[in-house]
Design a protein around this motif. Structure first.
Motif, PDB file in Angstrom:
ATOM      1  N   MET A 152      47.465  -6.084 -22.485  1.00  0.00           N
ATOM      2  CA  MET A 152      48.256  -5.237 -21.386  1.00  0.00           C
ATOM      3  C   MET A 152      49.772  -5.109 -21.772  1.00  0.00           C
ATOM      4  SD  MET A 152      47.444  -3.586 -18.613  1.00  0.00           S
ATOM      5  CE  MET A 152      46.001  -4.708 -17.833  1.00  0.00           C
TER       6      MET A 152
ATOM      7  N   CYS B 207      49.859  -2.238 -24.102  1.00  0.00           N
ATOM      8  CA  CYS B 207      49.714  -0.994 -23.645  1.00  0.00           C
ATOM      9  C   CYS B 207      51.382  -0.403 -22.985  1.00  0.00           C
ATOM     10  CB  CYS B 207      48.856  -1.039 -22.543  1.00  0.00           C
ATOM     11  SG  CYS B 207      46.924  -1.318 -23.023  1.00  0.00           S
ATOM     12  N   GLU B 208      52.028  -1.422 -22.383  1.00  0.00           N
ATOM     13  CA  GLU B 208      53.277  -1.259 -21.936  1.00  0.00           C
ATOM     14  C   GLU B 208      54.025  -0.544 -23.018  1.00  0.00           C
ATOM     15  OE1 GLU B 208      53.746  -0.774 -18.862  1.00  0.00           O
ATOM     16  OE2 GLU B 208      54.366  -2.710 -17.905  1.00  0.00           O
TER      17      GLU B 208
ATOM     18  N   ARG C 205      53.237   3.061 -22.349  1.00  0.00           N
ATOM     19  CA  ARG C 205      53.372   3.810 -21.159  1.00  0.00           C
ATOM     20  C   ARG C 205      53.991   5.007 -20.985  1.00  0.00           C
ATOM     21  NH1 ARG C 205      57.874   3.147 -18.304  1.00  0.00           N
ATOM     22  NH2 ARG C 205      56.838   2.911 -16.329  1.00  0.00           N
TER      23      ARG C 205
ATOM     24  N   ALA D  57      47.118   4.463 -22.980  1.00  0.00           N
ATOM     25  CA  ALA D  57      47.859   3.195 -22.450  1.00  0.00           C
ATOM     26  C   ALA D  57      47.047   2.823 -21.221  1.00  0.00           C
ATOM     27  CB  ALA D  57      49.207   2.991 -22.148  1.00  0.00           C
TER      28      ALA D  57
ATOM     29  N   THR E 248      43.123   1.991 -22.129  1.00  0.00           N
ATOM     30  CA  THR E 248      43.184   0.533 -22.812  1.00  0.00           C
ATOM     31  C   THR E 248      43.504  -0.565 -21.699  1.00  0.00           C
ATOM     32  OG1 THR E 248      43.826   1.540 -24.886  1.00  0.00           O
ATOM     33  CG2 THR E 248      43.898  -1.011 -24.632  1.00  0.00           C
ATOM     34  N   GLY E 249      44.492  -0.317 -20.728  1.00  0.00           N
ATOM     35  CA  GLY E 249      44.794  -1.179 -19.795  1.00  0.00           C
ATOM     36  C   GLY E 249      43.578  -1.431 -18.738  1.00  0.00           C
TER      37      GLY E 249
ATOM     38  N   THR F 272      49.518  -9.426 -15.415  1.00  0.00           N
ATOM     39  CA  THR F 272      48.454  -8.549 -15.972  1.00  0.00           C
ATOM     40  C   THR F 272      48.163  -7.465 -15.093  1.00  0.00           C
ATOM     41  OG1 THR F 272      47.418 -10.206 -17.431  1.00  0.00           O
ATOM     42  CG2 THR F 272      46.187  -8.168 -17.153  1.00  0.00           C
TER      43      THR F 272
ATOM     44  N   PHE G 135      49.415  -3.716 -15.008  1.00  0.00           N
ATOM     45  CA  PHE G 135      48.478  -2.380 -14.841  1.00  0.00           C
ATOM     46  C   PHE G 135      48.838  -1.511 -13.905  1.00  0.00           C
ATOM     47  CE2 PHE G 135      44.628  -0.710 -12.685  1.00  0.00           C
ATOM     48  CZ  PHE G 135      44.078   0.173 -13.898  1.00  0.00           C
TER      49      PHE G 135
ATOM     50  N   LEU H 282      50.854   0.945 -15.580  1.00  0.00           N
ATOM     51  CA  LEU H 282      50.601   1.849 -16.336  1.00  0.00           C
ATOM     52  C   LEU H 282      49.850   2.816 -15.412  1.00  0.00           C
ATOM     53  CD1 LEU H 282      48.380  -0.413 -18.723  1.00  0.00           C
ATOM     54  CD2 LEU H 282      50.668   0.689 -19.283  1.00  0.00           C
TER      55      LEU H 282
END
Length: 416
Positions: free
Chosen positions: A75, A78-79, A82, A89, A92-93, A109, A113, A116
């Motif tokens: 996570m 992924c940030e 963003r 992102a 995957t998040g 987490t 999310f 995201l």
């Protein structure tokens, strides 16, 4: 090839190709701070033993603190994407948050999310933003109704509340912020366009005013200066005191008239609050004096005028056209009669000035050619028609004829 620099948060989300390899855009600095902050916060929660579910929860398949770190790390990565790749992102998040459900869970987490989801709606393509709105809304409704229908307990409604807070809430917030941002950008573009149009209007107004001043200055002064140049040449070339006296009288008269015209132009340009009041613009009633002055300068002018009542702009234009035509005849015409005719026909004022030409070696006074341009511009501003040149019948016994013809509409719309 031109390039354009845009803010990094508005950069394209498409992947770029460098040396044949696909690479993602560089993460925004704020995204790096968000990823690092979320990762450190999650590690702090793991270190203190805080989790979202107990180890004996039926949903928990992997107990202990270490399995939580895998979705937390994914996570955080992924940030970083963003803003640069919001759809990648979010997908995957989503996988990472589903993996977090089968562990003891980490609040950091879940919080990352939600960010995201917010970023995917705000920075992603418009079509994706709309789809995310619908998907999160349907998930919230399903998470509310299905558990309640299965378990028949009020506590089942809390699942829908949690899904709404984690998914639909951030999506709705991102949509609202995106709408405000797009509205602000549209307003900025409209302001820039308005400023550009205003600047174009100002430039056109300045150009039009300069052209008007140039026409007025030329029409007011050229006639008198031409007469002064012609008669001063005669006074210098002839050794006759009487002729020189007459030439000097004409020179003085034209000098005084030219000075008066210059004062009128200064009065037009001067603020009305000043000491000098603007002099009234010339009218068609002054054609007799204009023709008499041309006769004094040596032209044989015949005037035939019945203009009737005409609007002020048409009256001024007609006067200036006759004035400039007589000035040209004084400088270029051969000996012979100059005819000036003004008449109303079919809602228009028709002006015709004819003069002989063709037998003179050169002009009696220098000219710049701006006179015909000025007459054509005056007629065009009023929506009329103008032509100047040799007349159709050039085989007359008295020689060739130069004709100036103008038609000025008398309607209010054309003369405004």
């Amino acid at each position: 090839m031109q390039s354009r620099t845009v803010p990094r948060d508005q950069a394209s989300t498409d992947r770029t190709v460098l040396d044949g390899a696909m690479v993602l855009p560089r993460p925004h600095r704020f995204d790096v701070y968000t990823a690092v902050g979320g990762l450190l916060g999650g590690l702090l929660l793991v270190g203190t033993g805080l989790s979202t579910r107990p180890a004996d929860d039926p949903v928990t398949l992997f107990d202990g603190p270490w399995p939580v770190l895998v979705p937390l790390g994914v996570m955080a990565c992924c940030e970083l994407l963003r803003r640069a790749a919001p759809r990648t992102a979010l997908l995957t998040g989503t996988v990472a948050v589903c993996a977090d459900v089968v562990t003891q869970g980490n609040l950091a987490t879940v919080m990352m999310f939600t960010d995201l989801v917010y970023a995917a709606v705000l920075y992603g393509p418009l079509a994706s933003a709309r789809r995310i709105q619908w998907i999160t809304g349907l998930l919230t409704v399903a998470a509310t109704l299905v558990p309640f229908a299965v378990w028949r307990t009020p506590q089942a409604l809390l699942i829908g509340v949690v899904v709404g807070i984690v998914a639909y809430g951030p999506a709705a917030t991102g949509w609202i912020v995106r709408n405000h941002r797009d509205a602000a950008e549209a307003a900025r573009l409209r302001a820039e366009q308005t400023a550009l149009l205003a600047e174009m209007d100002r430039a056109q107004a300045v150009t039009a005013e300069r052209s008007r001043m140039a026409r007025e200055l030329h029409d007011m002064v050229a006639n008198h200066l031409s007469a002064i140049a012609i008669h001063s040449t005669a006074a210098l070339s002839l050794d006759d005191p009487k002729t020189s006296q007459e030439a000097l009288s004409v020179i003085r008269e034209n000098s005084v008239d030219g000075l008066a015209e210059m004062r009128r132009l200064i009065g037009i340009l001067r603020d009305s609050s000043g000491d000098t009041e603007p002099v009234a613009a010339p009218t068609l009633d002054g054609l007799d004096a204009l023709v008499e002055n041309a006769r004094t300068n040596g032209l044989d002018v015949h005037l035939d005028t019945d203009p009737g009542t005409v609007p002020a702009p048409v009256e001024l234009a007609a006067y200036r056209i006759v004035q400039e035509s007589l000035t040209n005849a004084l400088k270029h015409a051969s000996p012979g009669r100059v005819t000036v005719v003004l008449a109303q026909r079919d809602g228009s004022l028709t002006i015709a000035v004819t003069s002989p030409f063709g037998d003179r070696d050169g002009p009696r006074a220098p000219g710049s050619g701006a006179g015909l341009v000025g007459m054509r511009e005056r007629v065009a501003l009023l929506g009329g028609e103008f032509e100047a040149g040799p007349a159709g019948d050039t085989n007359r016994a008295d020689g060739k004829i130069w004709a100036v013809r103008a038609t000025l509409p008398l309607t209010e719309g054309d003369s405004a």
